[in-house]
Design an enzyme around this catalytic site. Sequence first.
Site, short mmCIF file in Angstrom:
data_model
loop_
_atom_site.label_atom_id
_atom_site.label_comp_id
_atom_site.label_asym_id
_atom_site.label_seq_id
_atom_site.Cartn_x
_atom_site.Cartn_y
_atom_site.Cartn_z
N SER A 260 0.83 -1.22 -0.02
CA SER A 260 -0.19 -0.24 0.05
C SER A 260 0.85 1.21 0.19
CB SER A 260 -0.84 0.13 1.22
OG SER A 260 -0.13 0.53 2.54
N ASP A 261 0.36 2.25 -0.77
CA ASP A 261 0.98 3.56 -0.34
C ASP A 261 1.03 3.76 1.16
OD1 ASP A 261 2.43 6.17 -0.61
OD2 ASP A 261 1.25 6.55 -2.39
N TRP A 262 1.60 4.81 1.62
CA TRP A 262 1.69 5.16 2.92
C TRP A 262 0.43 5.62 3.70
CZ3 TRP A 262 5.33 2.44 1.43
CH2 TRP A 262 6.58 1.78 2.09
#
Length: 725
Positions: A260-262
Amino acid sequence: MMKISIISTSKVAGLLLLLHTAAVAQTDEEIYQKADALLKKMTLQEKVNMIHGSSSFTSGGVPRLGIPEWVMSDGPHGVRVEHGRTYKDSIGVNDAGTYLPTGVCLAATWNPKLGYAFGSVLGSEAAYRGKDVILGPGINIIRSPLNGRNFEYQSEDPYLISQMAVGYIKGVQDQGVAACIKHYAANNIETNRNNINVELSERALREIYLPGFKAAVQQGNVYTLMGSYNKVRGEWATHNNYLINQILKKEWKFKGAVISDWGAVHNTQQALWNGTDVEMGTDLSLGEKPDYRKYFMGDTVLALVKNGKAPEYLIDDKVRRILYVMLKTHVIDKQRSKGAYNTKAHQQTARQIAEEGIVLLKNQGKILPLSSSIKSIAVIGLNANRPQAFGGGSSQVKALYEITALEGLKKLAAKGTKITYAQGYNIKRGAEADENLIKQAANAAAKADVAVIVGGSTHGYDYSKWSDNAYDAEDTDKPDMHMPFGQEELIKAVLKANPKTVVVLLGGGPIEMAQWISSAPAVLQAWYPGMEGGNAIAGILYGKVNPSGRLPMTFPKHLVDAPDHKLGQFPADKDSNSNNVYYFDDLYVGYRYYDTYKIEPQFAFGHGLSYTQFTYGDLKVQKGVNNTTVTFTIANTGKTAGAETAQLYVHQQKSLLPRPEKELKAFEKVFLKPGEKKQIKLMLSADAFQYFNDVTNSWITEPGQFDVMIGSSSKDIKLKGVVNL
């Protein structure tokens, strides 16, 4: 007397085993057998620990089985500054490395070999720094001139992106580090990026926004992929069943891990079922001392499995994918290359990419290259003397050094040449034209033989503050296409004071030039050219390097001409309270729009000038059983060695569904000496003629006539042939 080293038999055997293991590639079947053996030894708790973050840039390991934490780093064009287990920069560590040109500059080289070289440098330095995954390349389509992350991305064209990204990925992964293609998918806007919902047609998704990712998976064999922040058709992209389960993993057969992106995970059940393998960055919302068990994919998952509300095989699949990548890149057995850091070879690669990526947009009267008779140069503009490496957000790099344009010109100028510098403008919030600075700049220009203005955009105001971003940075978009800080007034004043003025622009994309372009004899687009950028700029200005960069995007004359503003929406639907962004521009992104709708750009896709001249001829188009072969010649008819990028576009004369006027399907960059002539051979496979039929939900090739066009840009077509399918 010769000294002889004696090595024990056991050490020799161990060394031979190590060399044998490193030399013999493991098959995927062998990798999976090892992964499954490790999986069988894990407790549920240990499995869950591996699918979410354990610090700012690590996910959990299993120490008792010898599985370390998985170490990640930002760095699409250089390994990011070190920050330990938090987000606070570390002090006193060796984290000043090679600052490569940004992604858009790499794409402007139109040289896939440099894509591989770029990735090799990045992978080597990541390995040296102990990183297992480098979070790049970014390949989202450059849909709007205003997107703040265009500088990280590569092109408006999916084919060009595919060719450059595959080399980059292979370069990284050949160093034993996993590349991470990002941001999947339709992440083309930074404004309100955590909330927007992208609505687009299936044709646009398949033909424009997904091909780069597909190539990364099927041609580049990328090991990891990052899900984006936005929603697509109402479902978060990071755990989007259609995008991840159906297309990425089932249709494309992606074997690696989805990260996932952060902070992009929003729901435990969706993340479990819809393909998210590693949840990162959720600690950003958990306070200063986060409990990593409180991730969406943490303790909640344990409870769901134990209570029979989620099957353990979902977690097994995620861990198996992580182990697959770890074993592929020798994270567990630690047998990968140790890498290298700040080598001369790395710096030379950075310089070559800058030299081939800088684009000569205009050279009226052949003011460039600068004559050796020039005795004085006025260098003007804050960007001429301002480092850029540490800006832009997550792509920030602490550069070992960064040669600015002013430094490069001073180093290369002939002995006795007088170089003066005038700042010209201020970089600060709300800054407008500064009359005193403009007057000083005009005076300096009037007294010099030639003036060189270095302006354009910037990554932000104060690089020590994460949120102090502007113009070319994540989480922010440009307000318009105008040059910031009163630079338009500066350029006009300097041109009036000295018509022999060269304008050098830094930035991630187009700016409006209407107020001064007709008066400027020479314009250079330098992007963000990395640590050797100043040397590259000076080399081109003085003619030590023949410019060969070509635009990877169209430069419109005005923002109202851009298709996302003319047909679609950017940033969001202003007529409602929704966060929907409708891509009504559909297939007509970039040159597909300008050429189809006959809109004259400032500079066309693929445009770029040289200090020599090229002629094209002898076109032959031959249809084969599986491929169409296109051959033609290019000759350097000038007096200077140089490179030309031949671009092949295809147009279907009659189609059931509408298609753009032309689409890039092949290209080749060829280096020629004066008077040299070469035959170019380009192969078009069946998919070069296909389009996605969203009625039948399939790629189709319709029989009929197709125009095959060879040009030096999308508008400058030199040769034209026809093939019947």
